[in-house]
Design an enzyme around this catalytic site. Structure first.
Site, PDB file in Angstrom:
ATOM      1  N   ASN A  10       1.055  -1.290  -0.111  1.00 22.71           N
ATOM      2  CA  ASN A  10       0.140   0.121  -0.154  1.00 22.71           C
ATOM      3  C   ASN A  10       0.885   1.349   0.019  1.00 22.71           C
ATOM      4  O   ASN A  10       1.577   1.581   0.936  1.00 22.71           O
ATOM      5  CB  ASN A  10      -0.859   0.040   1.079  1.00 22.71           C
ATOM      6  CG  ASN A  10      -1.825   0.987   1.477  1.00 22.71           C
ATOM      7  OD1 ASN A  10      -1.375   2.173   1.162  1.00 22.71           O
ATOM      8  ND2 ASN A  10      -2.839   0.938   1.815  1.00 22.71           N
ATOM      9  N   GLY A  12       0.176   4.240   0.107  1.00 21.03           N
ATOM     10  CA  GLY A  12      -0.151   5.262   1.172  1.00 21.03           C
ATOM     11  C   GLY A  12       0.680   4.986   2.649  1.00 21.03           C
ATOM     12  O   GLY A  12       1.237   5.768   3.245  1.00 21.03           O
ATOM     13  N   LYS A  13       0.555   3.648   2.984  1.00 23.04           N
ATOM     14  CA  LYS A  13       1.213   3.131   4.195  1.00 23.04           C
ATOM     15  C   LYS A  13       2.566   3.462   4.098  1.00 23.04           C
ATOM     16  O   LYS A  13       3.376   3.910   5.113  1.00 23.04           O
ATOM     17  CB  LYS A  13       0.826   1.799   4.455  1.00 23.04           C
ATOM     18  CG  LYS A  13      -0.540   1.362   4.934  1.00 23.04           C
ATOM     19  CD  LYS A  13      -0.341  -0.159   5.257  1.00 23.04           C
ATOM     20  CE  LYS A  13      -1.577  -0.586   5.740  1.00 23.04           C
ATOM     21  NZ  LYS A  13      -1.580  -2.082   5.727  1.00 23.04           N
ATOM     22  N   ASP A  69      -1.173  -4.298   9.798  1.00 24.87           N
ATOM     23  CA  ASP A  69      -2.570  -4.405   9.238  1.00 24.87           C
ATOM     24  C   ASP A  69      -3.454  -3.489  10.257  1.00 24.87           C
ATOM     25  O   ASP A  69      -3.448  -3.497  11.370  1.00 24.87           O
ATOM     26  CB  ASP A  69      -3.093  -6.008   9.688  1.00 24.87           C
ATOM     27  CG  ASP A  69      -4.003  -6.181   8.966  1.00 24.87           C
ATOM     28  OD1 ASP A  69      -4.157  -6.454   7.826  1.00 24.87           O
ATOM     29  OD2 ASP A  69      -5.373  -6.389   9.558  1.00 24.87           O
ATOM     30  N   TYR A 150      -9.221   5.809   4.068  1.00 24.84           N
ATOM     31  CA  TYR A 150     -10.494   6.304   4.825  1.00 24.84           C
ATOM     32  C   TYR A 150     -10.221   7.692   5.391  1.00 24.84           C
ATOM     33  O   TYR A 150     -11.213   8.372   6.003  1.00 24.84           O
ATOM     34  CB  TYR A 150     -10.923   5.404   5.795  1.00 24.84           C
ATOM     35  CG  TYR A 150     -11.647   4.003   5.220  1.00 24.84           C
ATOM     36  CD1 TYR A 150     -13.078   3.964   4.958  1.00 24.84           C
ATOM     37  CD2 TYR A 150     -10.859   2.852   5.066  1.00 24.84           C
ATOM     38  CE1 TYR A 150     -13.462   2.861   4.448  1.00 24.84           C
ATOM     39  CE2 TYR A 150     -11.314   1.812   4.577  1.00 24.84           C
ATOM     40  CZ  TYR A 150     -12.578   1.803   4.217  1.00 24.84           C
ATOM     41  OH  TYR A 150     -13.192   0.463   3.749  1.00 24.84           O
ATOM     42  N   ARG A 177      -1.165   4.669  13.482  1.00 24.61           N
ATOM     43  CA  ARG A 177       0.149   3.983  13.007  1.00 24.61           C
ATOM     44  C   ARG A 177       1.217   4.827  13.632  1.00 24.61           C
ATOM     45  O   ARG A 177       2.126   4.059  14.138  1.00 24.61           O
ATOM     46  CB  ARG A 177       0.290   4.443  11.426  1.00 24.61           C
ATOM     47  CG  ARG A 177       1.422   3.631  10.919  1.00 24.61           C
ATOM     48  CD  ARG A 177       1.316   3.618   9.162  1.00 24.61           C
ATOM     49  NE  ARG A 177      -0.003   2.780   9.073  1.00 24.61           N
ATOM     50  CZ  ARG A 177      -1.072   3.104   8.681  1.00 24.61           C
ATOM     51  NH1 ARG A 177      -1.244   4.696   8.530  1.00 24.61           N
ATOM     52  NH2 ARG A 177      -2.198   2.170   8.429  1.00 24.61           N
TER      53      ARG A 177
HETATM   54  P1  ITT Z   1      -1.014  -4.040   2.682  1.00 21.05           P
HETATM   55  O1  ITT Z   1      -1.738  -5.369   3.414  1.00 21.05           O
HETATM   56  O2  ITT Z   1      -0.068  -4.459   1.568  1.00 21.05           O
HETATM   57  O3  ITT Z   1      -0.031  -3.346   3.830  1.00 21.05           O
HETATM   58  P2  ITT Z   1      -3.556  -3.157   2.416  1.00 21.05           P
HETATM   59  O4  ITT Z   1      -4.048  -1.871   2.028  1.00 21.05           O
HETATM   60  O5  ITT Z   1      -4.036  -4.453   1.958  1.00 21.05           O
HETATM   61  O6  ITT Z   1      -1.933  -3.246   2.473  1.00 21.05           O
HETATM   62  P3  ITT Z   1      -4.673  -3.601   5.008  1.00 21.05           P
HETATM   63  O7  ITT Z   1      -4.845  -4.940   4.896  1.00 21.05           O
HETATM   64  O8  ITT Z   1      -4.032  -3.420   6.344  1.00 21.05           O
HETATM   65  O9  ITT Z   1      -3.692  -3.025   4.016  1.00 21.05           O
HETATM   66  O10 ITT Z   1      -5.963  -2.758   4.923  1.00 21.05           O
HETATM   67  C1  ITT Z   1      -6.069  -1.922   5.645  1.00 21.05           C
HETATM   68  C2  ITT Z   1      -7.098  -0.795   5.161  1.00 21.05           C
HETATM   69  O11 ITT Z   1      -7.551   0.099   5.800  1.00 21.05           O
HETATM   70  C3  ITT Z   1      -6.415   0.215   3.825  1.00 21.05           C
HETATM   71  O12 ITT Z   1      -6.531  -0.432   2.800  1.00 21.05           O
HETATM   72  C4  ITT Z   1      -7.063   1.432   4.020  1.00 21.05           C
HETATM   73  O13 ITT Z   1      -8.226   1.381   3.527  1.00 21.05           O
HETATM   74  C5  ITT Z   1      -7.496   1.520   5.449  1.00 21.05           C
HETATM   75  N1  ITT Z   1      -6.586   2.218   6.420  1.00 21.05           N
HETATM   76  C6  ITT Z   1      -5.627   1.711   7.085  1.00 21.05           C
HETATM   77  N2  ITT Z   1      -4.900   2.606   7.862  1.00 21.05           N
HETATM   78  C7  ITT Z   1      -5.279   3.830   7.318  1.00 21.05           C
HETATM   79  C8  ITT Z   1      -4.943   5.378   7.313  1.00 21.05           C
HETATM   80  O14 ITT Z   1      -4.015   5.602   8.381  1.00 21.05           O
HETATM   81  N3  ITT Z   1      -5.772   6.178   6.731  1.00 21.05           N
HETATM   82  C9  ITT Z   1      -6.855   5.972   5.801  1.00 21.05           C
HETATM   83  N4  ITT Z   1      -7.120   4.567   5.581  1.00 21.05           N
HETATM   84  C10 ITT Z   1      -6.354   3.467   6.415  1.00 21.05           C
END
Ligand code: ITT
Length: 190
Positions: A10, A12-13, A69, A150, A177
């Site tokens: 991701n 953004g993360k 996660d 979100y 985070r």
């Molecule tokens: P990775 O597993 O590869 O890290 P992912 O997007 O699939 O990426 P997750 O399974 O942890 O990650 O899903 C988390 C979702 O929750 C993510 O896709 C966002 O939609 C939301 N999310 C998590 N942290 C967020 C944040 O800081 N701001 C906005 N949305 C967030």
């Protein structure tokens, strides 16, 4: 610890991790950069999925790996979508925002919280997990272009603007985070 893999696909993360970990003095690469596969997130808890992702990256790369996660829990949805946040949006965030806002309005309950489970795994299979949470409320309409996921519909407690409007200068200080990373940094220092 000299090299660390950020086990996320991701962007953004990843951006947030790079900025939150910047002063730590170790080289950072990502599972995307290394071309590591995305493991099946088969657990139904944040720590369970963080552990699956961190261990998979550590074992595939031979380097310590950090996975996150995370997700948004909405009181009006009984705490959902929570661990299913990515699947709930299925890439269409405007539609997910609309469903969440409608649920909050229908229940007249706007409370919401983000959770981040962070897992540090070593190639020998050892793991340590840290949890951060940020409480707030759902915005009556999406606002702001910063951040990811979100962020436009979440207003953290103590503020009147969404994470997406507040931007990294605020979000990186108070977010779920940031709080999990603060715990990890305390352990790395100690
Ligand atoms: P990775 O597993 O590869 O890290 P992912 O997007 O699939 O990426 P997750 O399974 O942890 O990650 O899903 C988390 C979702 O929750 C993510 O896709 C966002 O939609 C939301 N999310 C998590 N942290 C967020 C944040 O800081 N701001 C906005 N949305 C967030």
């Amino acid at each position: 610890m000299k090299q660390l893999v950020i086990a996320t696909h991701n962007p953004g993360k990843l951006r947030e991790f790079l900025s939150l970990l910047a002063p730590q003095g170790f080289g950072v690469t990502s599972s995307g950069e290394l071309g590591l596969p995305e493991p099946d997130e088969a657990a139904d808890t944040f720590p369970g999925n963080a552990r699956i992702k961190a261990l998979a990256a550590a074992q595939a790369s031979g380097l310590p790996a950090l996975a996150d996660d995370s997700g948004l829990s909405v009181a009006a949805l009984g705490g959902g979508p929570g661990v299913f946040s990515a699947r709930y949006a299925a890439g269409d965030y405007p539609s997910a925002f609309a469903r969440i806002i409608e649920a909050a309005r229908g229940a007249d309950d706007w409370r919401a919280w983000f959770t981040c489970a962070l897992c540090l795994a070593r190639p020998d299979g050892s793991t340590a997990t840290y949890i951060g949470q940020a409480y707030g409320r759902i915005a009556p309409a999406p606002h702001g272009a910063g951040g990811f996921g979100y962020d436009p519909v979440f207003i953290p407690d103590g503020y009147e603007q969404s994470y997406a409007e507040l931007g990294p200068a605020v979000k990186d200080k108070i977010s779920h985070r940031a709080q999990a990373i603060a715990q990890l940094k305390a352990v790395l220092k100690g």
